[in-house]
Motif scaffolding. Structure first.
Motif, short mmCIF file in Angstrom:
data_model
loop_
_atom_site.label_atom_id
_atom_site.label_comp_id
_atom_site.label_asym_id
_atom_site.label_seq_id
_atom_site.Cartn_x
_atom_site.Cartn_y
_atom_site.Cartn_z
N ARG A 75 18.54 45.41 42.26
CA ARG A 75 17.34 44.62 41.99
C ARG A 75 17.62 43.31 41.28
O ARG A 75 16.70 42.57 40.97
N GLN A 76 18.85 43.01 41.02
CA GLN A 76 19.17 41.83 40.22
C GLN A 76 19.74 40.71 41.09
O GLN A 76 20.58 40.95 41.96
N THR A 77 19.25 39.50 40.83
CA THR A 77 19.83 38.32 41.46
C THR A 77 20.23 37.35 40.36
O THR A 77 19.65 37.35 39.27
N ARG A 78 21.22 36.55 40.63
CA ARG A 78 21.66 35.52 39.70
C ARG A 78 21.50 34.16 40.37
O ARG A 78 21.70 34.04 41.58
N ILE A 79 21.22 33.17 39.55
CA ILE A 79 21.16 31.79 40.02
C ILE A 79 22.51 31.15 39.72
O ILE A 79 22.91 31.04 38.57
N TYR A 80 23.22 30.78 40.77
CA TYR A 80 24.51 30.11 40.63
C TYR A 80 24.31 28.61 40.79
O TYR A 80 23.53 28.17 41.64
N TYR A 81 25.04 27.86 39.99
CA TYR A 81 24.99 26.40 40.05
C TYR A 81 26.25 25.90 40.73
O TYR A 81 27.34 26.43 40.52
N HIS A 82 26.08 24.86 41.54
CA HIS A 82 27.17 24.29 42.34
C HIS A 82 27.23 22.79 42.11
O HIS A 82 26.20 22.10 42.17
N LEU A 83 28.42 22.26 41.87
CA LEU A 83 28.61 20.83 41.66
C LEU A 83 28.63 20.11 43.00
O LEU A 83 29.44 20.42 43.88
#
Length: 125
Positions: A75-83
């Motif tokens: 049930r978990q999602t993560r927000i990943y940041y990309h340069l």
């Protein structure tokens, strides 16, 4: 100025550059970014997520970074940041300004009357 205020000002002036540096290595999620700064600095450089996320949102709005969701559990999602490429250019500019300004400050600390800084640098004050 108290030392703690000085450190706080240094952190405010460098957090954006350091977040971009970490993202230049790999995509990361918010908590991972804050933990990397803490770990690499041996606990000396800590950033609260509440201070970090507004910077990440602004960098996203300015198209320096982007984000994507990744499922990491049932049930978990993560927000990943990309340069992004624009962010890499922006980071390189920030880094060069930081290095130039640091060199200038060191010169001034070491200088005596009559010394003049000769290198041309582009510092926006």
């Amino acid at each position: 100025m108290k030392t703690s205020s000085l450190v706080s000002n240094y952190k405010k002036a460098t957090i954006e550059m350091l977040l971009l540096k970490l993202l230049s290595e790999q995509d990361m999620y918010g908590y991972q970014l804050s933990q990397q700064l803490k770990k690499r600095s041996n606990q000396y450089y800590t950033v609260l997520e509440g201070s970090m996320y507004p910077i990440l949102y602004r960098l996203t709005d300015e198209k320096y970074i982007s984000f994507y969701e990744k499922k990491v559990g049932v049930r978990q999602t993560r927000i990943y940041y990309h340069l992004e490429d624009a962010g890499r250019s922006y980071y390189n500019g920030l880094l060069q300004s930081y290095l130039d300004f640091s060199e200038l400050i060191q010169f001034l600390l070491d200088s005596t009357e009559g010394d003049t800084y000769e290198k041309e640098i582009d510092i926006k004050a």
